[in-house]
Design an enzyme around this catalytic site. Sequence first.
Site, PDB file in Angstrom:
ATOM      1  N   VAL A  47      43.339  48.388  62.254  1.00  0.00           N
ATOM      2  CA  VAL A  47      43.529  49.531  63.161  1.00  0.00           C
ATOM      3  C   VAL A  47      42.433  50.583  63.055  1.00  0.00           C
ATOM      4  O   VAL A  47      42.371  51.491  63.889  1.00  0.00           O
ATOM      5  CB  VAL A  47      44.922  50.188  62.978  1.00  0.00           C
ATOM      6  CG1 VAL A  47      46.034  49.219  63.318  1.00  0.00           C
ATOM      7  CG2 VAL A  47      45.075  50.757  61.565  1.00  0.00           C
ATOM      8  N   THR A  68      47.879  52.959  51.772  1.00  0.00           N
ATOM      9  CA  THR A  68      48.997  53.446  50.962  1.00  0.00           C
ATOM     10  C   THR A  68      48.642  53.566  49.475  1.00  0.00           C
ATOM     11  O   THR A  68      49.531  53.809  48.662  1.00  0.00           O
ATOM     12  CB  THR A  68      50.229  52.535  51.126  1.00  0.00           C
ATOM     13  OG1 THR A  68      49.853  51.194  50.799  1.00  0.00           O
ATOM     14  CG2 THR A  68      50.770  52.596  52.539  1.00  0.00           C
ATOM     15  N   TYR A 127      45.835  61.397  50.099  1.00  0.00           N
ATOM     16  CA  TYR A 127      46.755  60.522  50.849  1.00  0.00           C
ATOM     17  C   TYR A 127      47.705  61.368  51.707  1.00  0.00           C
ATOM     18  O   TYR A 127      47.864  61.119  52.907  1.00  0.00           O
ATOM     19  CB  TYR A 127      47.548  59.647  49.882  1.00  0.00           C
ATOM     20  CG  TYR A 127      48.727  58.936  50.519  1.00  0.00           C
ATOM     21  CD1 TYR A 127      48.537  57.827  51.336  1.00  0.00           C
ATOM     22  CD2 TYR A 127      50.032  59.371  50.297  1.00  0.00           C
ATOM     23  CE1 TYR A 127      49.627  57.178  51.927  1.00  0.00           C
ATOM     24  CE2 TYR A 127      51.119  58.732  50.874  1.00  0.00           C
ATOM     25  CZ  TYR A 127      50.911  57.640  51.687  1.00  0.00           C
ATOM     26  OH  TYR A 127      51.984  57.004  52.268  1.00  0.00           O
ATOM     27  N   LYS A 131      48.009  61.428  55.793  1.00  0.00           N
ATOM     28  CA  LYS A 131      49.245  61.087  56.516  1.00  0.00           C
ATOM     29  C   LYS A 131      49.668  62.250  57.420  1.00  0.00           C
ATOM     30  O   LYS A 131      50.171  62.036  58.517  1.00  0.00           O
ATOM     31  CB  LYS A 131      50.364  60.728  55.530  1.00  0.00           C
ATOM     32  CG  LYS A 131      50.159  59.420  54.780  1.00  0.00           C
ATOM     33  CD  LYS A 131      50.161  58.200  55.692  1.00  0.00           C
ATOM     34  CE  LYS A 131      51.486  57.977  56.393  1.00  0.00           C
ATOM     35  NZ  LYS A 131      51.462  56.739  57.228  1.00  0.00           N
TER      36      LYS A 131
HETATM   37  N1  LIG Z   1      55.302  53.056  50.106  1.00  0.00           N
HETATM   38  C1  LIG Z   1      55.938  54.236  50.124  1.00  0.00           C
HETATM   39  O1  LIG Z   1      56.534  54.675  49.125  1.00  0.00           O
HETATM   40  C2  LIG Z   1      55.935  55.057  51.392  1.00  0.00           C
HETATM   41  C3  LIG Z   1      56.640  56.264  51.394  1.00  0.00           C
HETATM   42  C4  LIG Z   1      56.685  57.006  52.570  1.00  0.00           C
HETATM   43  C5  LIG Z   1      56.023  56.553  53.696  1.00  0.00           C
HETATM   44  N2  LIG Z   1      55.329  55.401  53.644  1.00  0.00           N
HETATM   45  C6  LIG Z   1      54.634  54.971  54.859  1.00  0.00           C
HETATM   46  O2  LIG Z   1      55.311  53.845  55.373  1.00  0.00           O
HETATM   47  C7  LIG Z   1      54.370  52.981  56.027  1.00  0.00           C
HETATM   48  C8  LIG Z   1      54.500  51.583  55.477  1.00  0.00           C
HETATM   49  O3  LIG Z   1      54.192  51.605  54.081  1.00  0.00           O
HETATM   50  P1  LIG Z   1      54.442  50.364  53.132  1.00  0.00           P
HETATM   51  O4  LIG Z   1      55.136  50.865  51.929  1.00  0.00           O
HETATM   52  O5  LIG Z   1      55.026  49.220  53.905  1.00  0.00           O
HETATM   53  O6  LIG Z   1      52.936  50.035  52.723  1.00  0.00           O
HETATM   54  P2  LIG Z   1      52.237  48.649  52.460  1.00  0.00           P
HETATM   55  O7  LIG Z   1      53.201  47.653  51.913  1.00  0.00           O
HETATM   56  O8  LIG Z   1      51.003  48.970  51.697  1.00  0.00           O
HETATM   57  O9  LIG Z   1      51.862  48.185  53.930  1.00  0.00           O
HETATM   58  C9  LIG Z   1      50.826  48.760  54.649  1.00  0.00           C
HETATM   59  C10 LIG Z   1      50.214  47.657  55.463  1.00  0.00           C
HETATM   60  O10 LIG Z   1      49.134  48.215  56.226  1.00  0.00           O
HETATM   61  C11 LIG Z   1      48.068  47.305  56.150  1.00  0.00           C
HETATM   62  N3  LIG Z   1      46.790  47.951  56.396  1.00  0.00           N
HETATM   63  C12 LIG Z   1      46.036  48.686  55.554  1.00  0.00           C
HETATM   64  N4  LIG Z   1      44.911  49.066  56.163  1.00  0.00           N
HETATM   65  C13 LIG Z   1      44.963  48.544  57.425  1.00  0.00           C
HETATM   66  C14 LIG Z   1      44.094  48.574  58.532  1.00  0.00           C
HETATM   67  N5  LIG Z   1      42.912  49.208  58.489  1.00  0.00           N
HETATM   68  N6  LIG Z   1      44.462  47.935  59.663  1.00  0.00           N
HETATM   69  C15 LIG Z   1      45.655  47.279  59.725  1.00  0.00           C
HETATM   70  N7  LIG Z   1      46.496  47.204  58.714  1.00  0.00           N
HETATM   71  C16 LIG Z   1      46.157  47.837  57.569  1.00  0.00           C
HETATM   72  C17 LIG Z   1      48.130  46.732  54.765  1.00  0.00           C
HETATM   73  O11 LIG Z   1      47.403  45.533  54.719  1.00  0.00           O
HETATM   74  P3  LIG Z   1      46.763  45.045  53.321  1.00  0.00           P
HETATM   75  O12 LIG Z   1      47.932  44.719  52.454  1.00  0.00           O
HETATM   76  O13 LIG Z   1      45.952  43.861  53.730  1.00  0.00           O
HETATM   77  O14 LIG Z   1      45.966  46.197  52.817  1.00  0.00           O
HETATM   78  C18 LIG Z   1      49.620  46.528  54.605  1.00  0.00           C
HETATM   79  O15 LIG Z   1      50.020  45.276  55.122  1.00  0.00           O
HETATM   80  C19 LIG Z   1      53.009  53.631  55.815  1.00  0.00           C
HETATM   81  O16 LIG Z   1      52.705  54.412  56.929  1.00  0.00           O
HETATM   82  C20 LIG Z   1      53.214  54.534  54.619  1.00  0.00           C
HETATM   83  O17 LIG Z   1      52.328  55.620  54.623  1.00  0.00           O
HETATM   84  C21 LIG Z   1      55.277  54.630  52.529  1.00  0.00           C
END
Ligand SMILES: NC(=O)c1ccc[n+]([C@@H]2O[C@H](COP(=O)([O-])OP(=O)(O)OC[C@H]3O[C@@H](n4cnc5c(N)ncnc54)[C@H](OP(=O)(O)O)[C@@H]3O)[C@@H](O)[C@H]2O)c1
Length: 274
Positions: A47, A68, A127, A131
């Site tokens: 993206v 993340t 980070y 966000k």
């Molecule tokens: N984890 C938490 O505790 C948490 C808390 C609050 C909010 N959030 C938000 O919730 C959402 C989902 O988080 P999650 O925990 O599911 O994180 P995650 O498991 O790290 O998933 C994020 C995904 O985005 C992909 N990604 C990274 N860079 C990208 C790019 N340039 N283009 C396309 N895809 C890309 C990653 O791919 P790769 O694996 O190949 O890098 C991964 O598959 C995020 O917006 C995060 O900020 C997370």
Amino acid sequence: MWRGRGEPGGSPINSSLLITGAGGQLGRALAAEFPEAKALSRADWDVSLPAPVGLARPEVVLHAAAWTDVDGAEDDPQAAAAVNVGGTANVAELGAPLVYFSTDYIFDGRKREPYLESDGPHPLSAYGRSKLHGEAAAGEGSWIVRSGWLFGPTGSNFVRTMLALGAERDEVAVVGDQRGSPTFVGHLASATRGVLRLPPGIWHVAADGDCTWAEFAEAIFESAGVECRVRRITTAELGRAASRPAFSVLRSERGAPVLPHWREGLHECLAQLA
Ligand SMILES: NC(=O)c1ccc[n+]([C@@H]2O[C@H](COP(=O)([O-])OP(=O)(O)OC[C@H]3O[C@@H](n4cnc5c(N)ncnc54)[C@H](OP(=O)(O)O)[C@@H]3O)[C@@H](O)[C@H]2O)c1
């Protein structure tokens, strides 16, 4: 307010939903919750680049792609922003409203009562700043869904890390001075259906209840039947690169979907892992 074509009645909600970051822990849960959606992983669409040629404009994007790596963002804030801000702008360029998943890390944690949608953000980390700017890049007609401490049966998260450590150690040192609401990605994905029935805007959607990371670790070991002690340490002792809020419990003052308690999420996650 957006309504899927298949509602009500439990039938598929819409065939023109697009999921980004479908390989991540939340992205996978969203793809399971919305099987009719077009689910794109990073390999399908990085993206930080414009949309692939020929990608049709969906009605709604569930935008789960993000940088993340909270500590890694301190070393390379521009790279984090390229994904979380620039990437979100690229997704918004499709011309459809987004469900943008944001974070409790946009708050500084000085409050001692749950953060509400009307509370002012003040991120402590690169980070968190990326966000927060990503929220603005999502566009006015979008849903900003703030959640925290996500965990699920896949990917890199605290539950899986604790289970791996607990299998090889008698004791783990875990931070006991940060409090939040560990949120199961399956519950957040289900609640996203409810969010889509609400007007666009900011919505706080996190698990019911709260705990410290140390308390969460103890619950994980107890529920999984793992014999491992939890030694409480401070955030300062752990010495991570990024500052994190000491208190980041989220609640909704606007009637966002209410999620089950984090202990229920933990049990569902462990059941899926078994
Ligand atoms: N984890 C938490 O505790 C948490 C808390 C609050 C909010 N959030 C938000 O919730 C959402 C989902 O988080 P999650 O925990 O599911 O994180 P995650 O498991 O790290 O998933 C994020 C995904 O985005 C992909 N990604 C990274 N860079 C990208 C790019 N340039 N283009 C396309 N895809 C890309 C990653 O791919 P790769 O694996 O190949 O890098 C991964 O598959 C995020 O917006 C995060 O900020 C997370």
